[in-house]
Design a protein around this motif. Structure first.
Motif, PDB file in Angstrom:
ATOM      1  N   LEU A 167      37.036  46.964  38.010  1.00 40.10           N
ATOM      2  CA  LEU A 167      35.697  46.859  39.059  1.00 40.10           C
ATOM      3  C   LEU A 167      35.233  45.410  38.097  1.00 40.10           C
ATOM      4  O   LEU A 167      34.131  45.949  38.098  1.00 40.10           O
ATOM      5  CB  LEU A 167      35.833  48.052  38.445  1.00 40.10           C
ATOM      6  N   HIS A 168      35.670  44.418  38.160  1.00 37.89           N
ATOM      7  CA  HIS A 168      34.139  43.707  37.507  1.00 37.89           C
ATOM      8  C   HIS A 168      35.342  42.472  38.786  1.00 37.89           C
ATOM      9  O   HIS A 168      36.578  41.764  37.751  1.00 37.89           O
ATOM     10  CB  HIS A 168      34.579  43.490  35.927  1.00 37.89           C
ATOM     11  N   SER A 169      34.139  41.280  39.269  1.00 35.95           N
ATOM     12  CA  SER A 169      34.201  40.254  40.153  1.00 35.95           C
ATOM     13  C   SER A 169      35.153  39.060  39.163  1.00 35.95           C
ATOM     14  O   SER A 169      35.589  38.583  39.239  1.00 35.95           O
ATOM     15  CB  SER A 169      33.462  40.276  41.261  1.00 35.95           C
ATOM     16  N   ASP A 170      33.673  39.565  37.877  1.00 33.40           N
ATOM     17  CA  ASP A 170      34.373  38.312  37.327  1.00 33.40           C
ATOM     18  C   ASP A 170      36.333  38.441  36.222  1.00 33.40           C
ATOM     19  O   ASP A 170      36.359  37.349  36.306  1.00 33.40           O
ATOM     20  CB  ASP A 170      33.857  38.024  35.753  1.00 33.40           C
ATOM     21  N   LYS A 171      36.895  39.237  36.501  1.00 33.20           N
ATOM     22  CA  LYS A 171      38.016  39.480  36.181  1.00 33.20           C
ATOM     23  C   LYS A 171      39.224  39.632  37.346  1.00 33.20           C
ATOM     24  O   LYS A 171      40.209  39.418  37.061  1.00 33.20           O
ATOM     25  CB  LYS A 171      38.376  40.912  35.440  1.00 33.20           C
ATOM     26  N   GLN A 172      38.729  39.323  38.551  1.00 33.22           N
ATOM     27  CA  GLN A 172      39.710  39.294  39.519  1.00 33.22           C
ATOM     28  C   GLN A 172      40.077  38.081  39.478  1.00 33.22           C
ATOM     29  O   GLN A 172      39.639  37.038  39.072  1.00 33.22           O
ATOM     30  CB  GLN A 172      38.777  39.261  40.452  1.00 33.22           C
ATOM     31  N   ASN A 173      41.788  38.066  39.805  1.00 32.23           N
ATOM     32  CA  ASN A 173      42.194  36.904  39.619  1.00 32.23           C
ATOM     33  C   ASN A 173      44.167  37.315  40.575  1.00 32.23           C
ATOM     34  O   ASN A 173      44.263  37.922  41.996  1.00 32.23           O
ATOM     35  CB  ASN A 173      42.750  37.046  38.170  1.00 32.23           C
ATOM     36  N   ALA A 174      44.883  36.174  40.459  1.00 31.99           N
ATOM     37  CA  ALA A 174      45.666  36.565  41.737  1.00 31.99           C
ATOM     38  C   ALA A 174      46.795  37.390  41.630  1.00 31.99           C
ATOM     39  O   ALA A 174      47.027  37.644  42.750  1.00 31.99           O
ATOM     40  CB  ALA A 174      46.811  35.593  41.130  1.00 31.99           C
ATOM     41  N   THR A 175      46.579  38.663  40.162  1.00 28.22           N
ATOM     42  CA  THR A 175      47.044  39.558  40.607  1.00 28.22           C
ATOM     43  C   THR A 175      46.243  40.318  41.032  1.00 28.22           C
ATOM     44  O   THR A 175      46.571  42.114  40.794  1.00 28.22           O
ATOM     45  CB  THR A 175      48.460  40.160  39.990  1.00 28.22           C
ATOM     46  N   THR A 176      44.852  40.660  40.482  1.00 31.07           N
ATOM     47  CA  THR A 176      44.371  41.789  40.309  1.00 31.07           C
ATOM     48  C   THR A 176      42.964  41.786  41.750  1.00 31.07           C
ATOM     49  O   THR A 176      42.637  40.323  42.120  1.00 31.07           O
ATOM     50  CB  THR A 176      43.370  42.227  39.255  1.00 31.07           C
ATOM     51  N   VAL A 177      42.581  42.451  42.515  1.00 36.54           N
ATOM     52  CA  VAL A 177      42.309  42.716  43.967  1.00 36.54           C
ATOM     53  C   VAL A 177      40.294  43.297  43.303  1.00 36.54           C
ATOM     54  O   VAL A 177      40.698  44.349  42.753  1.00 36.54           O
ATOM     55  CB  VAL A 177      42.292  43.159  44.862  1.00 36.54           C
ATOM     56  N   SER A 178      39.612  43.045  43.445  1.00 33.41           N
ATOM     57  CA  SER A 178      37.951  42.960  42.946  1.00 33.41           C
ATOM     58  C   SER A 178      37.701  44.150  43.623  1.00 33.41           C
ATOM     59  O   SER A 178      37.248  44.079  44.956  1.00 33.41           O
ATOM     60  CB  SER A 178      37.139  42.527  42.982  1.00 33.41           C
ATOM     61  N   LEU A 179      37.112  45.480  43.060  1.00 32.85           N
ATOM     62  CA  LEU A 179      36.549  46.821  43.779  1.00 32.85           C
ATOM     63  C   LEU A 179      34.509  46.429  43.364  1.00 32.85           C
ATOM     64  O   LEU A 179      34.577  47.766  43.852  1.00 32.85           O
ATOM     65  CB  LEU A 179      37.007  47.936  44.121  1.00 32.85           C
ATOM     66  N   ASP A 180      34.444  46.000  42.816  1.00 31.68           N
ATOM     67  CA  ASP A 180      33.779  45.607  42.169  1.00 31.68           C
ATOM     68  C   ASP A 180      32.359  45.238  44.039  1.00 31.68           C
ATOM     69  O   ASP A 180      32.606  44.932  44.409  1.00 31.68           O
ATOM     70  CB  ASP A 180      32.847  44.007  41.745  1.00 31.68           C
ATOM     71  N   GLY A 181      31.188  46.360  43.688  1.00 35.27           N
ATOM     72  CA  GLY A 181      30.276  47.031  45.061  1.00 35.27           C
ATOM     73  C   GLY A 181      31.100  47.208  45.710  1.00 35.27           C
ATOM     74  O   GLY A 181      30.364  46.774  46.725  1.00 35.27           O
ATOM     75  N   PHE A 182      32.102  47.864  45.727  1.00 35.53           N
ATOM     76  CA  PHE A 182      33.012  48.874  46.739  1.00 35.53           C
ATOM     77  C   PHE A 182      32.401  49.668  47.729  1.00 35.53           C
ATOM     78  O   PHE A 182      32.693  50.251  48.744  1.00 35.53           O
ATOM     79  CB  PHE A 182      34.320  48.855  46.613  1.00 35.53           C
ATOM     80  N   GLY A 183      31.513  49.838  46.937  1.00 38.12           N
ATOM     81  CA  GLY A 183      30.543  51.650  47.611  1.00 38.12           C
ATOM     82  C   GLY A 183      30.409  51.686  49.009  1.00 38.12           C
ATOM     83  O   GLY A 183      29.421  50.273  48.548  1.00 38.12           O
ATOM     84  N   GLY A 184      30.272  51.543  49.676  1.00 42.97           N
ATOM     85  CA  GLY A 184      29.187  51.563  51.491  1.00 42.97           C
ATOM     86  C   GLY A 184      29.995  50.528  52.095  1.00 42.97           C
ATOM     87  O   GLY A 184      29.598  50.012  52.677  1.00 42.97           O
TER      88      GLY A 184
END
Ligand code: HEC
Ligand code: HEC
Length: 310
Positions: free
Chosen positions: A60-77
């Motif tokens: 849920l933190h775009s800072d922590k996005q990497n090759a294996t995780t997809v960020s849902l930061d700000g996904f709402g809407g």
């Protein structure tokens, strides 16, 4: 004396209310401020999100996005609830080889009162039971309300399943401050590019045409081209969705000024967007310099000629 007694009673009353609130909203593992805000369905959805291990692939933190995780930061809407309903049942409908697994089982799993009881840590007293029943009824209403946004769910026959809770949760994931900063920086950058075209007149004396004459512009142009243009025109200009840029044939005119005009203003109706907002006048000149350097290179797999010979 009477004053004191009244005061003491009042004080005891305050403490009691305090306790009641603490115990019913106590140390549950889920964010109780959501429950307080009466987003019961969302709280349930947060539980589903944890239980289904969405976090093994998502952050849920775009800072922590990497090759294996997809960020849902700000996904709402970002998408409609209807889209999410479809997507969660069958990601294959939306992309070729999704890594995202299907979660269609949630479309059949009914929202469960005792699961919800665990989420809000229901207490045993009668009063709290009544309160919990009211809360559960509200959650049911919230589920029905959300299912109205999803035409796929047969109308008049509300389908109160866990996927609704998950959608409700996904739809409120806020942007973290760092996501907001990045987004607004992108916005400012786009705005600056946009402004850089104010008062711009494309002619031989414009900054674009002057930059295009410089040998050293080619290198910068190459980088811009690879990032923005190669997907349609090929990495070496050989063509693809867009025309070959290495031959002598041009659809929109082949003089330097013509090519600059297409780069800047596009051939919008025919699939070539205006690059106005993405590049500034100097960068447009660098792109032109690079495209000119491709002339006659005759790359492998070159696309057939299109347009008129220059
Ligand atoms: C095995 C890893 C994995 C798991 C588990 C997983 N996802 Fe995904 N998810 C992905 C990937 C990877 C994508 C990006 C699209 C793709 O390549 O499939 C994605 C895409 C998404 C998207 C679309 C994102 C966008 O911006 O377009 C949503 C929403 C989503 N997942 C929600 C969930 C939820 C909710 C769960 C748990 C119920 C979940 N995912 C579980 C890997 C996973
Ligand atoms: C989404 C695909 C796409 C992208 C990305 C794209 N182009 Fe194009 N481009 C096209 C298409 C399609 C045409 C043909 C338009 C027409 O039929 O007149 C075209 C035409 C052109 C032409 C004129 C060619 C001619 O024969 O007249 C130039 C020059 C050009 N593009 C440069 C660029 C540059 C530079 C970029 C990157 C900044 C870029 N294009 C990005 C699709 C694209």
């Amino acid at each position: 004396m009477l004053n004191k007694i009244v005061f003491l009673f009042f004080f005891a009353f305050l403490i009691l209310i305090g306790f009641e609130n603490c115990s019913s909203l106590g140390k549950s593992q889920y964010s109780m401020n959501k429950i307080q805000a009466e987003n019961y369905l969302t709280a349930y959805g947060e539980h589903v999100f944890e239980r289904e291990s969405c976090k093994s692939c998502h952050t849920l933190h775009s800072d922590k996005q990497n090759a294996t995780t997809v960020s849902l930061d700000g996904f709402g809407g970002k998408y409609s609830s209807n889209w999410l309903y479809y997507f969660l049942s069958d990601p294959k409908k939306f992309m070729d080889q999704p890594k995202m697994p299907t979660h269609v089982h949630l479309h059949d799993k009914l929202l469960d009162k005792s699961t919800f009881g665990e989420i809000v840590e229901e207490k045993g007293t009668k009063r709290q039971k009544r309160k919990f029943d009211r809360t559960w009824n509200k959650l049911m209403l919230q589920a029905d309300e959300l299912s109205m946004e999803i035409p796929l769910i047969k109308s008049g026959n509300p389908d109160r399943t866990e996927v609704l809770a998950l959608i409700s949760y996904l739809q409120q994931i806020p942007s973290t401050p760092s996501k907001i900063t990045v987004d607004s920086l992108i916005h400012v950058k786009l705005r600056e590019k946009e402004q850089s075209w104010d008062n711009f007149v494309l002619d031989e004396n414009s900054i674009t045409m002057q930059v295009a004459q410089l040998q050293e512009s080619i290198e910068n142009g190459k980088v811009l081209y690879a990032a923005n243009c190669a997907s349609c025109h090929g990495l070496k200009g050989e063509g693809g969705t867009g025309p070959n840029l290495t031959d002598e044939f041009w659809l929109n005119g082949g003089t330097d000024l013509d090519i600059a005009r297409t780069i800047i203003y596009g051939a919008v109706k025919k699939g070539m967007l205006s690059w106005h907002f993405q590049v500034n006048p100097t960068e447009a000149g660098e792109l032109l310099a690079y495209i000119k350097s491709l002339s006659g290179t005759n790359p492998k797999n070159a696309k057939y000629p299109e347009g008129v010979k220059n």
